[in-house]
Design a protein around this motif. Structure first.
Motif, PDB file in Angstrom:
ATOM      1  N   LEU A   1       0.836  -1.210   0.000  1.00  6.22           N
ATOM      2  CA  LEU A   1       0.000   0.000   0.000  1.00  6.22           C
ATOM      3  C   LEU A   1       0.866   1.253   0.000  1.00  6.22           C
ATOM      4  O   LEU A   1       0.558   2.238  -0.684  1.00  6.22           O
ATOM      5  N   MET A   2       1.953   1.223   0.770  1.00  7.87           N
ATOM      6  CA  MET A   2       2.854   2.377   0.800  1.00  7.87           C
ATOM      7  C   MET A   2       3.515   2.612  -0.546  1.00  7.87           C
ATOM      8  O   MET A   2       3.810   3.753  -0.911  1.00  7.87           O
ATOM      9  N   VAL A   3       3.728   1.529  -1.309  1.00  6.58           N
ATOM     10  CA  VAL A   3       4.290   1.683  -2.660  1.00  6.58           C
ATOM     11  C   VAL A   3       3.320   2.480  -3.533  1.00  6.58           C
ATOM     12  O   VAL A   3       3.706   3.449  -4.192  1.00  6.58           O
ATOM     13  N   PHE A   4       2.047   2.081  -3.527  1.00  2.00           N
ATOM     14  CA  PHE A   4       1.046   2.794  -4.329  1.00  2.00           C
ATOM     15  C   PHE A   4       0.947   4.260  -3.907  1.00  2.00           C
ATOM     16  O   PHE A   4       0.879   5.153  -4.746  1.00  2.00           O
ATOM     17  N   PHE A   5       0.926   4.484  -2.612  1.00  2.00           N
ATOM     18  CA  PHE A   5       0.838   5.839  -2.065  1.00  2.00           C
ATOM     19  C   PHE A   5       2.060   6.654  -2.481  1.00  2.00           C
ATOM     20  O   PHE A   5       1.931   7.809  -2.922  1.00  2.00           O
ATOM     21  N   ALA A   6       3.230   6.068  -2.371  1.00  2.00           N
ATOM     22  CA  ALA A   6       4.470   6.772  -2.709  1.00  2.00           C
ATOM     23  C   ALA A   6       4.548   7.132  -4.183  1.00  2.00           C
ATOM     24  O   ALA A   6       4.987   8.235  -4.531  1.00  2.00           O
ATOM     25  N   PHE A   7       4.099   6.221  -5.055  1.00  2.00           N
ATOM     26  CA  PHE A   7       4.114   6.536  -6.488  1.00  2.00           C
ATOM     27  C   PHE A   7       3.203   7.723  -6.800  1.00  2.00           C
ATOM     28  O   PHE A   7       3.415   8.422  -7.788  1.00  2.00           O
ATOM     29  N   GLY A   8       2.211   7.966  -5.967  1.00  2.00           N
ATOM     30  CA  GLY A   8       1.350   9.126  -6.149  1.00  2.00           C
ATOM     31  C   GLY A   8       2.073  10.435  -5.902  1.00  2.00           C
ATOM     32  O   GLY A   8       1.655  11.492  -6.373  1.00  2.00           O
ATOM     33  N   TYR A   9       3.182  10.371  -5.160  1.00  2.00           N
ATOM     34  CA  TYR A   9       3.991  11.553  -4.899  1.00  2.00           C
ATOM     35  C   TYR A   9       5.100  11.715  -5.914  1.00  2.00           C
ATOM     36  O   TYR A   9       5.315  12.795  -6.448  1.00  2.00           O
ATOM     37  N   SER A  10       5.852  10.642  -6.152  1.00  2.00           N
ATOM     38  CA  SER A  10       6.930  10.714  -7.138  1.00  2.00           C
ATOM     39  C   SER A  10       7.386   9.315  -7.525  1.00  2.00           C
ATOM     40  O   SER A  10       7.251   8.371  -6.745  1.00  2.00           O
ATOM     41  N   ARG A  11       7.927   9.227  -8.726  1.00  2.00           N
ATOM     42  CA  ARG A  11       8.441   7.935  -9.192  1.00  2.00           C
ATOM     43  C   ARG A  11       9.598   7.462  -8.325  1.00  2.00           C
ATOM     44  O   ARG A  11       9.693   6.284  -7.993  1.00  2.00           O
ATOM     45  N   LEU A  12      10.495   8.379  -7.966  1.00  2.00           N
ATOM     46  CA  LEU A  12      11.647   8.013  -7.142  1.00  2.00           C
ATOM     47  C   LEU A  12      11.187   7.443  -5.805  1.00  2.00           C
ATOM     48  O   LEU A  12      11.643   6.376  -5.384  1.00  2.00           O
ATOM     49  N   LEU A  13      10.292   8.140  -5.130  1.00  2.00           N
ATOM     50  CA  LEU A  13       9.782   7.657  -3.854  1.00  2.00           C
ATOM     51  C   LEU A  13       9.059   6.319  -4.027  1.00  2.00           C
ATOM     52  O   LEU A  13       9.188   5.422  -3.200  1.00  2.00           O
ATOM     53  N   GLY A  14       8.341   6.183  -5.123  1.00  2.00           N
ATOM     54  CA  GLY A  14       7.664   4.923  -5.413  1.00  2.00           C
ATOM     55  C   GLY A  14       8.636   3.764  -5.549  1.00  2.00           C
ATOM     56  O   GLY A  14       8.405   2.682  -5.015  1.00  2.00           O
ATOM     57  N   TRP A  15       9.744   4.004  -6.254  1.00  2.00           N
ATOM     58  CA  TRP A  15      10.734   2.935  -6.425  1.00  2.00           C
ATOM     59  C   TRP A  15      11.468   2.624  -5.125  1.00  2.00           C
ATOM     60  O   TRP A  15      11.790   1.471  -4.847  1.00  2.00           O
ATOM     61  N   VAL A  16      11.713   3.650  -4.318  1.00  2.00           N
ATOM     62  CA  VAL A  16      12.330   3.424  -3.004  1.00  2.00           C
ATOM     63  C   VAL A  16      11.423   2.534  -2.167  1.00  2.00           C
ATOM     64  O   VAL A  16      11.872   1.565  -1.533  1.00  2.00           O
ATOM     65  N   MET A  17      10.134   2.829  -2.179  1.00  2.00           N
ATOM     66  CA  MET A  17       9.191   2.021  -1.400  1.00  2.00           C
ATOM     67  C   MET A  17       8.992   0.632  -2.015  1.00  2.00           C
ATOM     68  O   MET A  17       8.683  -0.317  -1.296  1.00  2.00           O
ATOM     69  N   THR A  18       9.187   0.505  -3.315  1.00  2.00           N
ATOM     70  CA  THR A  18       9.134  -0.812  -3.948  1.00  2.00           C
ATOM     71  C   THR A  18      10.262  -1.690  -3.413  1.00  2.00           C
ATOM     72  O   THR A  18      10.049  -2.863  -3.080  1.00  2.00           O
ATOM     73  N   VAL A  19      11.455  -1.118  -3.325  1.00  2.00           N
ATOM     74  CA  VAL A  19      12.592  -1.857  -2.751  1.00  2.00           C
ATOM     75  C   VAL A  19      12.288  -2.220  -1.296  1.00  2.00           C
ATOM     76  O   VAL A  19      12.534  -3.354  -0.858  1.00  2.00           O
ATOM     77  N   PHE A  20      11.735  -1.276  -0.548  1.00  2.00           N
ATOM     78  CA  PHE A  20      11.363  -1.534   0.842  1.00  2.00           C
ATOM     79  C   PHE A  20      10.378  -2.703   0.934  1.00  2.00           C
ATOM     80  O   PHE A  20      10.554  -3.618   1.739  1.00  2.00           O
ATOM     81  N   ALA A  21       9.347  -2.687   0.101  1.00  2.00           N
ATOM     82  CA  ALA A  21       8.343  -3.767   0.113  1.00  2.00           C
ATOM     83  C   ALA A  21       8.969  -5.111  -0.261  1.00  2.00           C
ATOM     84  O   ALA A  21       8.632  -6.146   0.334  1.00  2.00           O
ATOM     85  N   MET A  22       9.886  -5.103  -1.210  1.00  2.00           N
ATOM     86  CA  MET A  22      10.555  -6.347  -1.591  1.00  2.00           C
ATOM     87  C   MET A  22      11.415  -6.873  -0.443  1.00  2.00           C
ATOM     88  O   MET A  22      11.431  -8.076  -0.177  1.00  2.00           O
ATOM     89  N   LEU A  23      12.103  -5.970   0.247  1.00  2.00           N
ATOM     90  CA  LEU A  23      12.903  -6.383   1.406  1.00  2.00           C
ATOM     91  C   LEU A  23      12.008  -6.905   2.526  1.00  2.00           C
ATOM     92  O   LEU A  23      12.378  -7.843   3.236  1.00  2.00           O
ATOM     93  N   MET A  24      10.831  -6.311   2.684  1.00  2.00           N
ATOM     94  CA  MET A  24       9.875  -6.809   3.679  1.00  2.00           C
ATOM     95  C   MET A  24       9.452  -8.231   3.337  1.00  2.00           C
ATOM     96  O   MET A  24       9.359  -9.092   4.214  1.00  2.00           O
ATOM     97  N   MET A  25       9.185  -8.478   2.074  1.00  2.00           N
ATOM     98  CA  MET A  25       8.771  -9.818   1.641  1.00  2.00           C
ATOM     99  C   MET A  25       9.879 -10.829   1.920  1.00  2.00           C
ATOM    100  O   MET A  25       9.644 -11.877   2.517  1.00  2.00           O
ATOM    101  N   VAL A  26      11.087 -10.517   1.501  1.00  2.00           N
ATOM    102  CA  VAL A  26      12.217 -11.426   1.705  1.00  2.00           C
ATOM    103  C   VAL A  26      12.512 -11.577   3.199  1.00  2.00           C
ATOM    104  O   VAL A  26      12.727 -12.685   3.696  1.00  2.00           O
TER     105      VAL A  26
END
Length: 192
Positions: free
Chosen positions: A132-157
Motif C-alpha cells: 500500500l505504501m508503494v502505491f501511495f508513494a508513487f502518487g507523490y513521485s516515481r523516485l519515492l515509489g521505487w524506493v518504497m518498492t525496494v522496501f516492500a521487496m525487502l519486507m517480503m524477503v
C-alpha cells in the motif's frame, strides 16, 4: 532453501531485520502524512489501509489462522523449518537479531493466554501495508515509489528469512493490498 545462498549471511539477515522492524516507523509516517494530506491520494491510502486490516488482518487472519515457520516445530508440526531457525540462532550468537526476541515474547504471550495471542502468519500484513505504501508513494513521485518498492521487496524477503512467514503469506498480502488500493481509489474519487 532458495533464499539461503543470497540471504543466509549474518550481514544480510541483520539488514533484513533492521528493515523489517523499520516497518513500524514507515507505516506510522505514511499514515501521518495521509491524515494531514488533502485530496484523493491521501483518502485512497487511508481507505485502503482500513480495508486491508479489516479484510486481511481480521477476517482472513481468522479464517486462515496459522503460525509462521518460527512456531512450526513448537506447535508439533514437524522439523521442516528447524534448519532456518538453527541458522538464525547461530547468527544471533554473532550479533543480536531482535526478531528472535520479539518471536519469543509473542510465543510466551501465546502460552500465557492459552493460545489466544497474535501469532497468525496468513496473510502478511507487513507485506500488505508495505505494498500500500508503494502505491501511495508513487502518487507523490516515481523516485519515492521505487524506493518504497525496494522496501516492500525487502519486507517480503525479510518476512521469510526471519521465519515470520511462508512466502505465500506475503503473496496474499500483496494481492490484498492491490485489491484494497483499487477499492480505496474508487471510493476516494467518488467522495465529495
Amino acid at each position: 532453501r532458495l533464499l539461503q545462498p543470497i540471504t543466509g549471511s549474518y550481514a544480510v539477515t541483520k539488514t533484513l531485520n533492521i528493515v523489517y522492524h523499520g516497518w513500524f516507523f514507515a507505516i506510522y509516517f505514511a499514515v501521518f502524512v495521509a491524515c494531514f494530506g488533502r485530496g484523493a491520494l491521501s483518502r485512497a491510502f487511508l481507505i485502503s489501509f482500513v480495508l486491508a486490516f479489516a479484510i486481511g488482518g481480521n477476517l482472513l487472519a481468522t479464517i486462515f489462522s496459522s503460525a509462521g515457520p518460527v512456531y512450526y516445530e513448537r506447535l508439533g508440526l514437524g522439523s521442516d523449518f528447524a534448519p532456518l531457525m538453527s541458522s538464525l540462532e547461530a547468527m544471533n550468537q554473532i550479533g543480536r537479531l531482535p526478531a528472535l526476541e520479539v518471536q519469543e515474547a509473542l510465543w510466551q504471550a501465546y502460552l500465557a493466554n492459552g493460545g489466544n495471542a497474535a501469532i497468525s502468519a496468513m496473510p502478511s500484513m507487513h507485506v500488505a501495508t508495505s505494498v500500500l505504501m508503494v502505491f501511495f508513494a508513487f502518487g507523490y513521485s516515481r523516485l519515492l515509489g521505487w524506493v518504497m518498492t525496494v522496501f516492500a521487496m525487502l519486507m517480503m524477503v525479510g518476512s521469510v528469512q526471519l521465519g515470520w512467514h511462508y512466502a505465500v503469506d506475503g503473496y496474499l498480502g500483496a494481492l490484498i493490498a492491490w485489491m484494497c488500493w483499487r477499492a480505496g481509489v474508487r471510493l476516494a474519487e467518488s467522495a465529495p
